[in-house]
Each structure stands twice: as structure tokens, then as C-alpha cells.
Write an enzyme that holds these catalytic residues in place. Structure first.
Site, PDB file in Angstrom:
ATOM      1  N   TRP A 139       0.857  -1.200   0.000  1.00 41.95           N
ATOM      2  CA  TRP A 139       0.000   0.000   0.000  1.00 41.95           C
ATOM      3  C   TRP A 139       0.887   1.242   0.000  1.00 41.95           C
ATOM      4  O   TRP A 139       2.089   1.127   0.288  1.00 41.95           O
ATOM      5  CB  TRP A 139      -0.923   0.014   1.232  1.00 41.95           C
ATOM      6  CG  TRP A 139      -2.191   0.802   0.979  1.00 41.95           C
ATOM      7  CD1 TRP A 139      -2.534   2.014   1.496  1.00 41.95           C
ATOM      8  CD2 TRP A 139      -3.272   0.415   0.115  1.00 41.95           C
ATOM      9  NE1 TRP A 139      -3.758   2.403   0.997  1.00 41.95           N
ATOM     10  CE2 TRP A 139      -4.233   1.449   0.158  1.00 41.95           C
ATOM     11  CE3 TRP A 139      -3.524  -0.695  -0.692  1.00 41.95           C
ATOM     12  CZ2 TRP A 139      -5.424   1.408  -0.585  1.00 41.95           C
ATOM     13  CZ3 TRP A 139      -4.703  -0.736  -1.429  1.00 41.95           C
ATOM     14  CH2 TRP A 139      -5.640   0.308  -1.363  1.00 41.95           C
ATOM     15  N   ASP A 195       0.643  11.042  -0.452  1.00 43.77           N
ATOM     16  CA  ASP A 195      -0.374  12.098  -0.406  1.00 43.77           C
ATOM     17  C   ASP A 195      -1.718  11.506  -0.017  1.00 43.77           C
ATOM     18  O   ASP A 195      -1.864  10.282   0.100  1.00 43.77           O
ATOM     19  CB  ASP A 195      -0.455  12.818  -1.758  1.00 43.77           C
ATOM     20  CG  ASP A 195      -1.071  11.945  -2.848  1.00 43.77           C
ATOM     21  OD1 ASP A 195      -0.754  10.736  -2.910  1.00 43.77           O
ATOM     22  OD2 ASP A 195      -1.883  12.450  -3.629  1.00 43.77           O
ATOM     23  N   GLU A 198      -3.003   8.652  -1.871  1.00 45.35           N
ATOM     24  CA  GLU A 198      -2.263   7.395  -1.713  1.00 45.35           C
ATOM     25  C   GLU A 198      -1.439   7.037  -2.938  1.00 45.35           C
ATOM     26  O   GLU A 198      -1.259   5.859  -3.242  1.00 45.35           O
ATOM     27  CB  GLU A 198      -3.241   6.244  -1.382  1.00 45.35           C
ATOM     28  CG  GLU A 198      -4.345   6.637  -0.441  1.00 45.35           C
ATOM     29  CD  GLU A 198      -5.143   5.471   0.103  1.00 45.35           C
ATOM     30  OE1 GLU A 198      -5.971   4.934  -0.638  1.00 45.35           O
ATOM     31  OE2 GLU A 198      -4.905   5.092   1.254  1.00 45.35           O
ATOM     32  N   GLU A 199      -0.971   8.025  -3.662  1.00 48.49           N
ATOM     33  CA  GLU A 199      -0.284   7.747  -4.917  1.00 48.49           C
ATOM     34  C   GLU A 199       1.133   8.289  -5.001  1.00 48.49           C
ATOM     35  O   GLU A 199       1.985   7.665  -5.620  1.00 48.49           O
ATOM     36  CB  GLU A 199      -1.103   8.336  -6.083  1.00 48.49           C
ATOM     37  CG  GLU A 199      -2.445   7.663  -6.230  1.00 48.49           C
ATOM     38  CD  GLU A 199      -3.345   8.324  -7.258  1.00 48.49           C
ATOM     39  OE1 GLU A 199      -4.206   7.642  -7.818  1.00 48.49           O
ATOM     40  OE2 GLU A 199      -3.183   9.539  -7.499  1.00 48.49           O
ATOM     41  N   GLU A 422     -18.585   7.388  -4.186  1.00 45.10           N
ATOM     42  CA  GLU A 422     -17.334   8.150  -4.206  1.00 45.10           C
ATOM     43  C   GLU A 422     -17.297   9.105  -5.397  1.00 45.10           C
ATOM     44  O   GLU A 422     -16.894  10.255  -5.285  1.00 45.10           O
ATOM     45  CB  GLU A 422     -16.153   7.170  -4.278  1.00 45.10           C
ATOM     46  CG  GLU A 422     -14.792   7.826  -4.265  1.00 45.10           C
ATOM     47  CD  GLU A 422     -13.671   6.789  -4.397  1.00 45.10           C
ATOM     48  OE1 GLU A 422     -13.528   6.193  -5.485  1.00 45.10           O
ATOM     49  OE2 GLU A 422     -12.946   6.571  -3.406  1.00 45.10           O
TER      50      GLU A 422
HETATM   51  C1  NOJ Z   1      -6.306   2.944  -4.320  1.00 47.45           C
HETATM   52  C2  NOJ Z   1      -6.288   4.283  -3.658  1.00 47.45           C
HETATM   53  O1  NOJ Z   1      -7.158   4.288  -2.599  1.00 47.45           O
HETATM   54  C3  NOJ Z   1      -6.630   5.352  -4.669  1.00 47.45           C
HETATM   55  O2  NOJ Z   1      -6.601   6.611  -4.053  1.00 47.45           O
HETATM   56  C4  NOJ Z   1      -5.649   5.302  -5.776  1.00 47.45           C
HETATM   57  O3  NOJ Z   1      -5.970   6.264  -6.758  1.00 47.45           O
HETATM   58  C5  NOJ Z   1      -5.633   3.917  -6.393  1.00 47.45           C
HETATM   59  N1  NOJ Z   1      -5.390   2.906  -5.379  1.00 47.45           N
HETATM   60  C6  NOJ Z   1      -4.636   3.810  -7.534  1.00 47.45           C
HETATM   61  O4  NOJ Z   1      -3.324   3.981  -7.029  1.00 47.45           O
HETATM   62  C1  NOJ Z   2      -9.238   6.517  -1.912  1.00 52.96           C
HETATM   63  C2  NOJ Z   2      -8.928   7.943  -1.625  1.00 52.96           C
HETATM   64  O1  NOJ Z   2      -7.995   8.402  -2.576  1.00 52.96           O
HETATM   65  C3  NOJ Z   2      -8.370   8.093  -0.231  1.00 52.96           C
HETATM   66  O2  NOJ Z   2      -8.157   9.454   0.032  1.00 52.96           O
HETATM   67  C4  NOJ Z   2      -9.313   7.515   0.786  1.00 52.96           C
HETATM   68  O3  NOJ Z   2      -8.727   7.576   2.056  1.00 52.96           O
HETATM   69  C5  NOJ Z   2      -9.657   6.087   0.447  1.00 52.96           C
HETATM   70  N1  NOJ Z   2     -10.094   5.966  -0.909  1.00 52.96           N
HETATM   71  C6  NOJ Z   2     -10.764   5.548   1.354  1.00 52.96           C
HETATM   72  O4  NOJ Z   2     -11.924   6.309   1.200  1.00 52.96           O
END
Ligand code: NOJ
Ligand code: NOJ
Length: 571
Positions: A139, A195, A198-199, A422
Site C-alpha cells: 500500500w 499524499d 495514496e499515490e 465516491e
Molecule cells: C487505491 C487508492 O485508494 C486510490 O486513491 C488510488 O488512486 C488507487 N489505489 C490507484 O493507485
Molecule cells: C481513496 C482515496 O484516494 C483516499 O483518500 C481515501 O482515504 C480512500 N479511498 C478511502 O476512502
């Protein structure tokens, strides 16, 4: 006079029509959003799917995407909303939920996980299973906004309890949890982070902004309960954070979301940072990026415009009207769509601005914010417009209509059930990705409250000034050292050098490189940015015998931000 003004306001047809539609949506969606948010919280939420007491699931969706986890960020933003609802007196039934959250976070903080344990960085772990166990799969970790957001929510709660005289619960139960998070923020804010999406692993404006806020609130709470030496150490770091915060500004008109990542940097990251660090007492202060500051308004303008031609669904909307917005224009996640919570964040920033303009009785147009205001009055010039001026009336009315426009789009694409997923399909407006996203509901509630003029508690943004002389304002950059080196059986290659992060020329503590791509040996290290760094590789064998590279020392100059890699050959 008064009567005719009321009459005009009521019967200006477009305003009346639009604002009544929004009123109706807010009235029907608010109770749905609140009930749906609570449905996602264990142990008794109807959709909380086995979540333990006080645990917030991100969404009940278990595949494509699987969001049946608890994220520290989502949970903290959800409980910030709940705690505000309770402490502002809107809903006094929520106390049990808050107590459960406190209990759950005390446990979650202590779960050893792939980011570390409580003393070695584990607080930066982004998400856990809903039964309070560690998620050990790959992750984007760590995510250093989580502890900041959690401490801010809990400090809001602590301040309320102190005002009620419940000091011992604050010092005995809340403070230990808050202190863990604040100490983590205080000592790790300068390290790279993933960030909020999560990327991208670098420094991130949202994270820096919420970390700064957390420490400021921490100073006041620490003083209130006699923790004066911690208060002063948080104060030192908060000053550094505030300086660092300024460095994200791109003079072409927006806050760069991340120092790494190679995108434009135009991102909802900055709009979310502004609304989650709103402090009405600070007015339109620019250094803390208040919603009505000229920099935050220009940033909003740049951000919104980036989506006008990105999504099919926005086509045909004129350039001064609201559009659906997403995380960032380059996004491809789940097809790369508008999001409910980002579109609502734009509205919230503008409602927050209206609160401040109305309460201070004036509005500043500066050369920086001019492009934002020119959308509404092409003849407007920089200046201060007091509430008795026609410009003030025109601009505030136009901003209100503009912000209601974002809510109107969310309303338009809310299914009849009132459920908020979402994302919203970029082509046809259908809900996409995780259903019943807890954060979507929380974002609706905070935007609606801002629209109604609700002012959240102050956190100490008022009267801050920059104190940036000296000190560790430089951020770290991630440097990958690659060296081609042939080794004998039993020998390994290590790195040592002239800065703390390279162990100050120690051979005992030198950093082991990986031979996964032998004969290239590699390791990635965080180093201070914009710094000349001398280093050498060494070889050590099983018996500890050290072989140094020949002189002179190697040297690199690290970039100010982002990442860097060397391609060295052993010599
Ligand atoms: C899952 C993350 O929660 C999401 O924010 C991200 O864009 C995707 N993985 C792709 O990396
Ligand atoms: C993906 C989002 O990018 C992230 O900010 C969030 O924490 C997770 N989904 C869970 O909602």
C-alpha cells in the site's frame, strides 16, 4: 426601503429558483447523509459490516473497490464532523459514538503494522482491517496526514470537555492519544509521505497544512493542561511548518499539491486543505491559506477551470458557472471521474469565504484574486469593498450563486435514494466506485453547515506571522543511490557519508544496499533538499573487514524537492 429590498431578493427569479432548489436538497439530504454516515460506524451501524466499536468503515463496498477497511484520514474527518455537531449543540445524541471513537483509536494506535509500531512510525499506517488488525499487503505508506487529522478531531473534543470541567478525562484518557499523534507530527513532518490520494511519495500540501494546524492546536491544549515544554517544542516545529507551507505556491496561480509526482499539481488537495484549516478568526489570512485569502481564491479558480474541458459531463457549461470537479485533472482511478466530496469542497470554501466577508463587513480584491472576481464582474478592480458598496453586494451575491451551483450539481447527480458514492461518471453522471462513501456524507454535512453560516472552532491561525530565518525549513528529498560494484562471496556494499542521514561517515552504521539487481547495488534514502552531500561506498565482509572506495569523496547536490538518483561505478 427594507421591504422593497426583501421583495427584490425574493423575486429575482433565477436566484429565487436556484436557492430554493438547494434549500430543498439540503433539507432532504442532511438527515440521509447523517444517518448514512452513522450506518458506517461500528459496532451497531447498519452497514458497518462487522466493524468493531468506534471503527469507521470507508464504505461497505467489498469489491471494485474493496473499501471495507478503516482509514485514519477518513475516520478522523468523519469524527471531526460528528464532534463539531455535538460540541456546537446540533446533535447531543452523538456522545456515545465519540466515546467509541476515542476507545478505538487508543487501540488502533498500538497495532504494530508495516509502517512500524507506536514508537517506530506505525502511526503513519493509512488503513487497518475493521476488526482492529494490521493490513499487511502492499500500500502507499506511510500517510502522515492521518495522525494530524485525528489529533485535531480529538483536541476539538478535549477543548469542549475542558470547558465543561472534565479535566481528568482529558488528561488521563484523551491526552495520551493526542500526544502520540502530535509527537509523531512534530518529529516526522519533514519526512516524505504518500499524499491523501495514496499515490505520490513526496511532500504534500494537504498533509503539511493539517500537520501545521494540529501542532498549533496542540500548543494551546498542552499549555492548558500544564505540558509547557511540549507546547514550546510543538511551537518551534509549527513555525517551521508554516514556513514550509509557503513553498508550495506556484506563482502561475495555484498551490502545488505535491513536491513529487510529475503532474501539474492542480489538485483538490489544496481546496481540502483550505476548508480543513478554516479559522474564521484569522479572516482572509494568506499565509494560512484561509478560504477567502487571495491565494486560496485564485487557487480555487485555477482548480475549477482545470475540469471544464476534462469531463464530457461539464461540456456546455459557461465559464463562470459551477462544474463537477475531481481529485486532479490527470486522474484515471476508476476511470478518472468527478467526486462528490471534491465538488462539495469547492462550495464549502466559498461558503466559508462568505461567512468571513459578511462578518468583517468588507471584501478585498487583490491583484492575485482579481481573475477569480472578474468571473462575476469583468470591470472589477483591486480594492477593498465595504459592505455598503454595490460591488460588495454584487460580488457576494454572485459568489453565493456560484457556490450554490456546485451543490446544485451534486444534487442533480444524487440518486433518489440520497446515497452518495465516491464518484460521478464523467460521461453520464451515474454514481461510480464505492457506494455509501462515509467521507462523501461527511463532506455534504460540513458543506451544508458552512452554507448555513456555521463557524467551526478556531485553532490559532489568527495573528500568525512567518518566522523563517534559519532552522530546518528545507524538506527532504528521496535519493536513490545506484552503484555498479562486483563483490566477492560474503561481501556487501554499504553507503556512508557526511550527513546524519548517511550516518556521518560511520562504517559500523553504514547503510546496506540491495543486490537485487547485481552487479548494481541500490538503496533509497531521504536526504535534506538543496544540499551538497559527500559520500562513499564501502564493502564489508562477514568478518567486518571494511574496504573503502578510492578518493576523492563522491558528491551530489540534492534538488530542492522531488527525487534524485545516482548512477555510480565503484572505484
Ligand atoms: C487505491 C487508492 O485508494 C486510490 O486513491 C488510488 O488512486 C488507487 N489505489 C490507484 O493507485
Ligand atoms: C481513496 C482515496 O484516494 C483516499 O483518500 C481515501 O482515504 C480512500 N479511498 C478511502 O476512502
Amino acid at each position: 426601503m427594507l421591504l422593497s429590498a426583501v421583495f427584490l431578493a425574493l423575486f429575482a427569479p433565477s436566484v429565487w429558483a436556484q436557492s430554493s432548489v438547494i434549500d430543498a436538497y439540503v433539507a432532504s439530504e442532511s438527515p440521509i447523509a447523517k444517518a448514512s454516515m452513522l450506518a458506517n460506524i461500528g459496532p451497531s451501524g447498519s452497514k458497518s459490516s462487522g466493524a468493531f466499536s468506534g471503527i469507521v468503515i470507508a464504505s461497505p463496498s467489498t469489491e471494485n473497490p474493496d473499501y471495507l477497511y478503516t482509514w485514519t484520514r477518513d475516520s478522523a474527518l468523519t469524527f471531526q464532523t460528528i464532534i463539531d455537531q455535538f460540541t456546537l449543540g446540533f446533535d447531543t445524541t452523538l456522545r456515545g459514538e465519540i466515546d467509541n471513537y476515542v476507545g478505538a483509536q487508543a487501540i488502533v494506535q498500538q497495532i504494530p503494522n508495516p509502517s512500524g509500531d507506536i514508537t517506530t512510525g506505525g502511526l503513519g499506517e493509512p488503513k487497518f482491517y475493521v476488526n482492529e488488525t494490521a493490513f499487511t499487503g502492499p500500500w502507499g505508506r506511510p500517510q502522515r496526514d492521518g495522525p494530524a487529522l485525528r489529533s485535531t478531531a480529538l483536541i476539538t473534543w478535549a477543548n469542549y470537555l475542558l470547558s465543561e470541567g472534565n479535566t481528568s478525562y482529558v488528561t488521563d484518557t484523551l491526552w495520551p492519544i493526542i500526544e502520540n499523534d502530535l509527537n509523531y507530527v512534530s518529529s516526522n513532518w519533514n519526512q516524505s509521505t504518500y499524499d491523501l490520494w495514496e499515490e505520490i511519495y513526496s511532500s504534500s500540501f494537504f498533509s503539511t497544512a493539517v500537520q501545521h494546524r494540529a501542532l498549533r492546536q496542540g500548543i494551546t491544549l498542552a499549555r492548558a493542561i500544564g505540558q509547557t515544554s511540549l507546547a514550546s517544542s510543538y511551537g518551534n516545529q509549527a513555525d517551521f511548518l508554516l514556513c514550509f507551507l509557503q513553498s508550495y505556491w506556484n506563482p502561475t496561480g495555484y498551490m502545488t499539491a505535491n513536491t513529487g509526482g510529475g503532474r501539474s499539481g492542480i489538485d483538490a488537495n489544496s481546496v481540502l486543505a483550505s476548508i480543513h484549516t478554516f479559522d474564521a478568526a484569522a479572516g482572509c489570512d494568506a499565509i494560512t491559506f484561509q478560504p477567502c485569502s487571495d491565494v486560496a481564491l485564485l487557487n480555487l479558480f485555477t482548480y475549477v477551470n482545470a475540469f471544464r474541458n476534462t469531463y464530457e459531463i461539464n461540456s456546455g457549461i459557461s465559464t463562470n458557472e459551477a462544474v463537477l470537479t475531481g481529485r486532479y485533472p490527470e486522474d484515471v482511478y476508476m476511470g478518472g471521474n468527478p467526486w462528490y466530496l471534491t465538488t462539495l469542497a469547492v462550495a464549502e470554501q466559498l461558503y466559508d469565504s462568505l461567512i468571513v466577508w459578511n462578518s468583517q463587513g468588507s471584501l478585498d480584491v487583490t491583484n492575485i484574486s482579481l481573475p477569480f472576481f472578474k468571473q462575476f464582474d469583468s470591470t472589477i478592480t483591486a480594492g477593498t469593498y465595504t459592505s455598503s458598496s454595490p460591488e460588495f453586494s454584487t460580488l457576494t451575491a454572485a459568489v453565493k450563486t456560484f457556490s450554490d451551483g456546485f451543490v446544485a450539481l451534486v444534487a442533480k447527480y444524487t440518486p433518489s435514494s440520497g446515497g452518495l458514492a465516491e464518484q460521478i461518471s464523467r460521461s453520464n453522471g451515474a454514481p461510480v466506485s464505492a457506494v455509501d462513501l462515509t467521507w462523501s456524507y461527511a463532506s455534504a454535512l460540513t458543506a451544508f453547515d458552512a452554507r448555513a453560516g456555521v463557524i467551526p472552532g478556531s485553532w490559532g491561525a489568527q495573528g500568525l506571522s512567518l518566522n523563517c530565518g534559519g532552522g530546518p525549513v528545507a524538506q527532504t528529498v528521496s535519493v536513490t543511490f545506484n552503484v555498479d560494484a562486483s563483490t566477492l562471496e560474503g561481501q556487501n556494499v554499504y553507503l556512508t557519508g557526511a550527513v546524519d542521514a548517511l550516518e556521518d561517515w560511520s562504517t559500523d552504521n553504514a547503510i546496506l544496499l540491495s543486490s537485487a539487481n547485481y552487479p548494481t547495488w541500490s538503496v533509497t534514502v531521504d536526504l535534506p533538499g538543496s544540499t551538497d552531500v559527500q559520500y562513499k561506498y564501502i564493502k564489508k565482509d562477514g568478518s567486518g573487514t571494511v574496504t573503502w572506495e578510492s578518493d576523492p569523496n563522491m558528491e551530489i547536490t540534492t534538488p530542492a524537492n522531488g527525487t534524485y538518483a545516482t548512477n555510480d561505478t565503484w572505484r
